[in-house]
Design a protein around this motif. Sequence first.
Motif, PDB file in Angstrom:
ATOM      1  N   ILE A 147      32.372  41.191  47.114  1.00  0.00           N
ATOM      2  CA  ILE A 147      33.233  40.217  47.787  1.00  0.00           C
ATOM      3  C   ILE A 147      34.664  40.374  47.270  1.00  0.00           C
ATOM      4  CG2 ILE A 147      33.610  37.775  48.308  1.00  0.00           C
ATOM      5  CD1 ILE A 147      30.647  37.294  47.921  1.00  0.00           C
ATOM      6  N   CYS A 177      41.514  42.201  53.183  1.00  0.00           N
ATOM      7  CA  CYS A 177      42.108  41.895  54.472  1.00  0.00           C
ATOM      8  C   CYS A 177      43.053  40.734  54.223  1.00  0.00           C
ATOM      9  CB  CYS A 177      41.041  41.575  55.508  1.00  0.00           C
ATOM     10  SG  CYS A 177      40.066  40.149  55.090  1.00  0.00           S
ATOM     11  N   MET A 213      43.058  37.794  55.293  1.00  0.00           N
ATOM     12  CA  MET A 213      42.478  36.462  55.257  1.00  0.00           C
ATOM     13  C   MET A 213      42.376  35.971  53.805  1.00  0.00           C
ATOM     14  SD  MET A 213      39.594  37.424  58.054  1.00  0.00           S
ATOM     15  CE  MET A 213      38.440  36.090  57.761  1.00  0.00           C
ATOM     16  N   THR A 214      42.426  34.654  53.636  1.00  0.00           N
ATOM     17  CA  THR A 214      42.297  34.087  52.302  1.00  0.00           C
ATOM     18  C   THR A 214      40.853  34.147  51.823  1.00  0.00           C
ATOM     19  OG1 THR A 214      41.870  31.892  53.141  1.00  0.00           O
ATOM     20  CG2 THR A 214      44.189  32.456  52.743  1.00  0.00           C
ATOM     21  N   VAL A 215      40.656  33.929  50.524  1.00  0.00           N
ATOM     22  CA  VAL A 215      39.308  33.893  49.950  1.00  0.00           C
ATOM     23  C   VAL A 215      38.447  32.882  50.712  1.00  0.00           C
ATOM     24  CG1 VAL A 215      37.976  33.338  47.878  1.00  0.00           C
ATOM     25  CG2 VAL A 215      40.126  34.605  47.659  1.00  0.00           C
ATOM     26  N   SER A 216      39.012  31.713  50.986  1.00  0.00           N
ATOM     27  CA  SER A 216      38.272  30.682  51.725  1.00  0.00           C
ATOM     28  C   SER A 216      37.785  31.186  53.081  1.00  0.00           C
ATOM     29  CB  SER A 216      39.156  29.453  51.981  1.00  0.00           C
ATOM     30  OG  SER A 216      39.455  28.821  50.789  1.00  0.00           O
ATOM     31  N   THR A 224      38.607  45.314  40.569  1.00  0.00           N
ATOM     32  CA  THR A 224      38.431  43.999  39.940  1.00  0.00           C
ATOM     33  C   THR A 224      37.320  44.083  38.904  1.00  0.00           C
ATOM     34  OG1 THR A 224      37.102  43.454  41.868  1.00  0.00           O
ATOM     35  CG2 THR A 224      39.301  42.491  41.756  1.00  0.00           C
ATOM     36  N   ASP A 277      33.802  39.693  40.266  1.00  0.00           N
ATOM     37  CA  ASP A 277      32.893  39.908  41.390  1.00  0.00           C
ATOM     38  C   ASP A 277      31.673  38.995  41.274  1.00  0.00           C
ATOM     39  OD1 ASP A 277      34.279  41.777  42.902  1.00  0.00           O
ATOM     40  OD2 ASP A 277      33.555  43.468  41.722  1.00  0.00           O
ATOM     41  N   GLU A 278      31.195  38.871  40.035  1.00  0.00           N
ATOM     42  CA  GLU A 278      30.021  38.017  39.793  1.00  0.00           C
ATOM     43  C   GLU A 278      30.313  36.565  40.159  1.00  0.00           C
ATOM     44  OE1 GLU A 278      27.602  40.342  36.218  1.00  0.00           O
ATOM     45  OE2 GLU A 278      29.209  38.925  35.733  1.00  0.00           O
ATOM     46  N   LEU A 301      32.482  35.345  42.302  1.00  0.00           N
ATOM     47  CA  LEU A 301      32.547  35.162  43.751  1.00  0.00           C
ATOM     48  C   LEU A 301      31.162  35.216  44.372  1.00  0.00           C
ATOM     49  CD1 LEU A 301      35.636  37.153  45.077  1.00  0.00           C
ATOM     50  CD2 LEU A 301      35.224  34.701  45.236  1.00  0.00           C
ATOM     51  N   MET A 302      30.336  36.189  43.893  1.00  0.00           N
ATOM     52  CA  MET A 302      28.985  36.318  44.430  1.00  0.00           C
ATOM     53  C   MET A 302      28.167  35.063  44.127  1.00  0.00           C
ATOM     54  SD  MET A 302      26.987  38.096  46.238  1.00  0.00           S
ATOM     55  CE  MET A 302      26.662  39.854  46.403  1.00  0.00           C
ATOM     56  N   VAL A 308      29.268  31.951  43.771  1.00  0.00           N
ATOM     57  CA  VAL A 308      29.696  30.892  44.696  1.00  0.00           C
ATOM     58  C   VAL A 308      29.004  31.104  46.047  1.00  0.00           C
ATOM     59  CG1 VAL A 308      31.660  29.954  46.001  1.00  0.00           C
ATOM     60  CG2 VAL A 308      31.963  30.622  43.608  1.00  0.00           C
ATOM     61  N   LEU A 358      35.273  26.389  45.273  1.00  0.00           N
ATOM     62  CA  LEU A 358      36.501  27.180  45.093  1.00  0.00           C
ATOM     63  C   LEU A 358      37.656  26.255  44.777  1.00  0.00           C
ATOM     64  CD1 LEU A 358      36.518  29.785  48.011  1.00  0.00           C
ATOM     65  CD2 LEU A 358      36.213  30.287  45.607  1.00  0.00           C
ATOM     66  N   PHE A 375      40.164  34.484  41.465  1.00  0.00           N
ATOM     67  CA  PHE A 375      40.466  34.313  42.877  1.00  0.00           C
ATOM     68  C   PHE A 375      40.689  32.853  43.246  1.00  0.00           C
ATOM     69  CE2 PHE A 375      38.507  38.438  42.814  1.00  0.00           C
ATOM     70  CZ  PHE A 375      39.274  39.132  43.715  1.00  0.00           C
ATOM     71  N   TYR A 376      41.818  32.575  43.853  1.00  0.00           N
ATOM     72  CA  TYR A 376      42.105  31.247  44.361  1.00  0.00           C
ATOM     73  C   TYR A 376      41.589  31.147  45.781  1.00  0.00           C
ATOM     74  CZ  TYR A 376      45.577  31.376  40.642  1.00  0.00           C
ATOM     75  OH  TYR A 376      46.203  31.503  39.446  1.00  0.00           O
ATOM     76  N   PRO A 377      41.252  29.912  46.228  1.00  0.00           N
ATOM     77  CA  PRO A 377      40.816  29.783  47.623  1.00  0.00           C
ATOM     78  C   PRO A 377      41.889  30.241  48.601  1.00  0.00           C
ATOM     79  CG  PRO A 377      41.031  27.613  46.547  1.00  0.00           C
ATOM     80  CD  PRO A 377      41.175  28.646  45.487  1.00  0.00           C
ATOM     81  N   GLU A 378      43.173  30.009  48.251  1.00  0.00           N
ATOM     82  CA  GLU A 378      44.241  30.371  49.184  1.00  0.00           C
ATOM     83  C   GLU A 378      44.807  31.763  48.910  1.00  0.00           C
ATOM     84  OE1 GLU A 378      44.503  28.494  51.633  1.00  0.00           O
ATOM     85  OE2 GLU A 378      43.236  26.979  50.691  1.00  0.00           O
ATOM     86  N   PHE A 379      44.226  32.459  47.965  1.00  0.00           N
ATOM     87  CA  PHE A 379      44.662  33.808  47.614  1.00  0.00           C
ATOM     88  C   PHE A 379      44.285  34.739  48.765  1.00  0.00           C
ATOM     89  CE2 PHE A 379      44.665  37.875  45.588  1.00  0.00           C
ATOM     90  CZ  PHE A 379      45.368  37.777  44.397  1.00  0.00           C
ATOM     91  N   SER A 380      45.256  35.462  49.272  1.00  0.00           N
ATOM     92  CA  SER A 380      44.971  36.396  50.349  1.00  0.00           C
ATOM     93  C   SER A 380      44.422  37.689  49.742  1.00  0.00           C
ATOM     94  CB  SER A 380      46.237  36.665  51.136  1.00  0.00           C
ATOM     95  OG  SER A 380      46.012  37.708  52.027  1.00  0.00           O
ATOM     96  N   MET A 381      43.423  38.263  50.402  1.00  0.00           N
ATOM     97  CA  MET A 381      42.733  39.393  49.803  1.00  0.00           C
ATOM     98  C   MET A 381      43.356  40.743  50.193  1.00  0.00           C
ATOM     99  SD  MET A 381      38.879  37.807  50.072  1.00  0.00           S
ATOM    100  CE  MET A 381      37.995  38.813  48.879  1.00  0.00           C
TER     101      MET A 381
END
Lengths: 380, 380
Positions: A36, A41, A43-46, B287, B292-293, B295-296, B298, B319, B328-334
């Motif tokens: 993950i 991309c 898009m945000t993490v959310s 990362t 990664d762990e 996020l997985m 969650v 988040l 990773f923040y919820p609003e963090f763009s990937m």
Amino acid sequence: MGEITEACRTFVVNDPNLTVYEVLRLLRILEGETTIGGITCKMTVSSVMAALGFLYYKGMLRVDRERLTVKLTSKVEWDVKSLVELEIRGAVYALSRAEALRDALKKRDMEIIYEFSQLPINYDSLMRKFAFMQSFQDVDGKEIIFVGDDDFLSVTCSLLGRPKRVVVVDLDERLLEGIRELSDKYGLEIETYKHNFIYPLPDELQGSFDTFCTDSPHCLGGILLFVSRGVSALKRGTETAGYFVFQTVNEPLLMTFETRQKLLKLITNEMNGVIYGMLPASIKYITPRNEDEKLMEVFLEATKRPSLEEYYRHVEETLKPSSKFIEFYPEFSMETSMITRVVFREPKPLIEGEYNKKAEEKYGPIYSWAIIEQHIAKEK
Amino acid sequence: MGEITEACRTFVVNDPNLTVYEVLRLLRILEGETTIGGITCKMTVSSVMAALGFLYYKGMLRVDRERLTVKLTSKVEWDVKSLVELEIRGAVYALSRAEALRDALKKRDMEIIYEFSQLPINYDSLMRKFAFMQSFQDVDGKEIIFVGDDDFLSVTCSLLGRPKRVVVVDLDERLLEGIRELSDKYGLEIETYKHNFIYPLPDELQGSFDTFCTDSPHCLGGILLFVSRGVSALKRGTETAGYFVFQTVNEPLLMTFETRQKLLKLITNEMNGVIYGMLPASIKYITPRNEDEKLMEVFLEATKRPSLEEYYRHVEETLKPSSKFIEFYPEFSMETSMITRVVFREPKPLIEGEYNKKAEEKYGPIYSWAIIEQHIAKEK
């Protein structure tokens, strides 16, 4: 597709990047196995988490808990595989439209285009430019103005993207007629305006667009004038974007270090533009057959010489600097050009009034001016 | 290869782009059928004509007079096919060296790298960055300084390119030790300096390089500081280049429109830099597994909920914004990051002295500072 986008939107309303295009990019990434954290991309993490949840509950996501990876359970059917494989990952929606585009481009009257000393970009470059714009989300849902469009990029964006409004402004009525024909045939609703960029844009076009695109004459005056007209068309107080193209390497007429420095300073300091992307060697033009013939002639004539040294001497003597625009100079570098994307919030056109003698003195002459004036005189 | 380059040099001495790399690019283009006007490489028309003559007299060029095209009579044996297929066409010289590179990279101690809140770029991104630098001719024959190098880009450039001199400056002795080991093993002659970028570069490194590269902390202060140190290392009065990397999309800590505008204005106006390329979505980081762990976790925890709505609710609750860097923040763009190439002639570092409280107030704090200070304290 729309279903995933909608489901994510219900959950995360604040992600401006949650478009069909970005969801397509995400799906493309999920075709391969990825963590993950490894997803990339806009898009945000959310939003990514929302999309993953949606796919999981629909049974479309395979999760490997050991390797910490996720992957689609089945392959997505991509409509236009080859286009998404371009340098900048892009995505388009229907193969039939891409084919329509190829047909459309074939109908361009190259003689008309060359008549104005314009060089149209080739098909790959056109797709690359479209994909570049899509990757920045400057097409779908956007109001776009084309400041000159001998490339028919307006048709490309309308056929392959989902713009809200497309306007083309150009001096050549015959070119606009070609665009209108295609617009009617494919129901694209492209609006066309005949206009000479010496003068400011009509009032009704000022301050009303999200995106402008231009491929101006590649001289300082030409770029500044066309970019200024594009900037004048942008909305105020919101993030908007403009695209322009220029030569990337030194050659007699165009982009020396000093000229580039001047151009970028004027864009940054006077026009309030922030550069967000500059793709080197991205735009290649279609040269007229007679130019190719001239070069081939020089080459073939030289190869009649008995030795390599004599060949060299002949080439050197034959390739002489010339003042004609499309012609090849001996010192002309054969590198392709560069697309630049500039973002604005409070854009200010550098050139607001008429491009008269005074402006010309300040920003430099536009080399195809004489050709344009001749054309206007002929029309009258 | 060298033979073609030499033959062209004899004929055209004034083309700065007439390098082995450019001749390789030309040969690559000639593998396909092309008109002479359709050739796109940085070499001038004169140099291209010289190269064509050389190939013709050696019987290596097929000329189609009807179609106006030229083409090689036989296929070139490319050493590292996959690398030249990257977004920016690059070329490297020996497969064995590319394999050495893969081995070398495996030996990086990721724990050491993550300890400084550094994220190394992945293999593809490393190759893309090298190819990008090569395409601008900033590696071969050049004196290059790396302002920090957890990516081992110094090793990449030395193994796959032909730099004249390579210097790495970094705070972490363990990282430099790793680079020295590889340098000894492959005879790369990379020079290493242990140095804290809070302080200006040692005198002997000032004003002596053609190219600098940095992948600084991605905050305004960090970029300005590292770029300033790089700029201080550049030669004066000649065209030199610097590379830096930054986030391309809005997210809480990094690159808002205002921050980017400020950054680009400082580079353009204060440091006399001219942007020559900005490759979006070009750099992806590796990362750490524990990220990664997290996020997985969650995600997996959320998928235990009976419905998609419940899943969404759980993700939203879990988040939460945090102040840690790599998290990773919820609003963090990937989105992936961006390489930028800046060209200088009379470069002026923005920050010349120590990066103290005063500089920090002006240009912003550097978020990994605390971690660096802890490390220095521990060392003592």
